[in-house]
Design an enzyme around this catalytic site. Structure first.
Site, PDB file in Angstrom:
ATOM      1  N   HIS A  73      -7.701   1.517  -7.441  1.00 11.23           N
ATOM      2  CA  HIS A  73      -6.896   1.265  -6.246  1.00 11.23           C
ATOM      3  C   HIS A  73      -6.233  -0.128  -6.278  1.00 11.23           C
ATOM      4  CE1 HIS A  73      -5.878   1.340  -1.960  1.00 11.23           C
ATOM      5  NE2 HIS A  73      -6.442   0.155  -1.854  1.00 11.23           N
ATOM      6  N   HIS A 115       1.773   1.765  -3.522  1.00 11.05           N
ATOM      7  CA  HIS A 115       0.569   2.294  -4.177  1.00 11.05           C
ATOM      8  C   HIS A 115       0.477   3.803  -3.966  1.00 11.05           C
ATOM      9  CE1 HIS A 115      -3.487   3.919  -3.716  1.00 11.05           C
ATOM     10  NE2 HIS A 115      -3.810   3.181  -4.760  1.00 11.05           N
ATOM     11  N   HIS A 140       0.818  -1.214   0.000  1.00  8.62           N
ATOM     12  CA  HIS A 140       0.000   0.000   0.000  1.00  8.62           C
ATOM     13  C   HIS A 140       0.858   1.274   0.000  1.00  8.62           C
ATOM     14  CE1 HIS A 140      -3.629  -2.378   0.455  1.00  8.62           C
ATOM     15  NE2 HIS A 140      -4.327  -1.271   0.229  1.00  8.62           N
TER      16      HIS A 140
HETATM   17 ZN   LIG Z   1      -6.379  -1.182  -0.164  1.00  8.30          ZN
END
Ligand SMILES: [Zn+2]
Length: 411
Positions: A294, A279, A276
């Protein structure tokens, strides 16, 4: 969450130190989870635990048509007064305050039906008004439904802040008859998000770091994370194929549960790590990356985490082959970043290492250069896997975020 270090910080007061050394095991959860085809038509059966006279339903215009009206009809049929709210589309302070003022004094319950921003709004309004909250997601594209936080945006849609709540929503209600009609890209994105859950959770647990719930991860959290991965490995490909044909199979149900319940409880009770953070790092770039959902970006972040953890090529191939079968992006080209410069990669690395980033939950420490190298290496390993397996299918960056580019995939 900041990492729990074993070093004694001299600036800590005694109480904080005790908490640090004896961090409680914390488990947090919704009270009830209901999932099945046609559940919205039976909403009253479940909602009556929290409301017998009145409720407010928040949904955007499109979701009122495809789902929220069914919830309303079920409640009205049983004598509940329902306040309809048409959500403006942005979870901004102004919109949140507008909706808070619409709640009549007797409103007993807030119900949010729809996507991420509607869920964020319903959680905020319920917490502000001290009312129970039911979340009814209209897609299975992320694990946000069960969590005890909202993302607040500026009126033009930029990230502003997180809003954390002391408790999770009371119930999550998932109508798979509605979910199965959504473009398959949403489910695939949810699989990408959910595939990260166990890989990140394992890393947090191994480093003895603090969970997103603010404590030591519990035994049950580890089992939930593991079950999320196992269910996806067993059923996600069939779930995706079923979704393409809008067929509500058991495999589809299992995939929706993994994306929504297992992933949500897993990440909150165990914690997030590099996937994450990478990300979030990728979002500092301009260009086509913003057309990705996402979970599509989290999937690549997961591959980067495998590199950072120095997993064997066999382990990498095992995960990457599954992602490819699920039609998730596995190379820089598929992220629209084929020509990314070293400078931009370092920017991603710097952003992924911001002090409040979840990558610090890992026991190993990294530099921006380490992240940049891992992003390039993941691309090389994925290309190697493609070559060895003669895999020609590619994820194509869609022209817009809501374009259903995978609609045309044929089983
Ligand atoms: Zn997530």
């Amino acid at each position: 969450m900041a990492p729990l270090t074993s070093e004694v910080d001299q600036s800590l007061d005694e109480e904080a130190l005790v908490t640090k050394q004896h961090l409680e095991r914390v488990y947090t959860s919704i009270q009830k989870y209901v999932q099945g085809p046609g559940v919205f038509e039976r909403a009253y059966t479940y909602v009556r635990h929290w409301a017998t006279e009145s409720a407010m339903i928040i949904a955007d215009e499109r979701v009122w048509e495809i789902g929220a009206n069914k919830v309303k009809q079920s409640l009205v049929k049983h004598g509940l007064r329902v306040t309809d709210v048409t959500f403006g589309g942005e979870a901004s302070e102004a919109e949140l305050e507008r909706i808070c003022t619409l709640a009549e004094s007797g409103t007993e319950l807030i119900i949010g039906v729809g996507g991420g921003k509607t869920m964020d709004t319903a959680k905020y309004v319920a917490n502000k008004l001290h009312l129970p909250c039911v979340i009814a997601p209209s897609t299975a594209s992320s694990d946000a439904a069960t969590s005890s936080l909202s993302v607040i945006y500026t009126p033009d849609g930029q990230f502003q802040r997180y809003s954390y709540y002391p408790l999770n929503p009371n119930m999550v209600m998932v109508d798979t008859k509605v979910i199965v009609q959504a473009p398959v890209r949403f489910l695939i994105s949810g699989v990408g998000d959910a595939l990260a859950t166990w890989i990140e959770a394992e890393s947090v647990i191994n480093s003895h770091a603090t969970s997103a719930a603010g404590g030591t991860p519990t035994i049950v959290a580890a089992y939930i994370g593991r079950a999320c991965m196992d269910s996806l490995r067993k059923y996600a490909v069939q779930g995706i194929l079923s979704n393409i044909r809008h067929a509500c199979t058991d495999a589809f149900e299992a995939t929706v549960e993994a994306n929504t319940l297992l992933s949500g409880l897993g990440f909150e009770n165990a914690g997030l790590a590099a996937a994450h953070a990478v990300h979030n790092g990728l979002t500092v770039l301009g260009g086509p990356i913003h057309q990705l959902m996402h979970g599509e970006k989290v999937a690549y972040g997961t591959l980067v985490q495998l590199v950072l953890e120095n997993r064997t090529l066999e382990e990498y191939f095992d995960i990457v082959s599954f992602m490819a079968e699920c039609h998730l992006p596995i190379t820089l080209e598929e992220l629209g970043l084929e020509d990314i410069s070293d400078e931009d990669l370092l920017k991603v690395g710097e952003a992924a290492l911001k002090p409040d980033e979840t990558i610090h939950n890992m026991s190993k420490k990294f530099s921006p250069g380490d992240i940049a190298d891992a992003i390039r290496a993941a691309d090389a390993y994925s290309k190697k896997w493609r070559q060895v397996n003669n895999w020609t299918e590619k994820f194509i960056v869609p022209p817009s975020r809501h374009h259903a580019h995978v609609q045309d995939i044929h089983p």
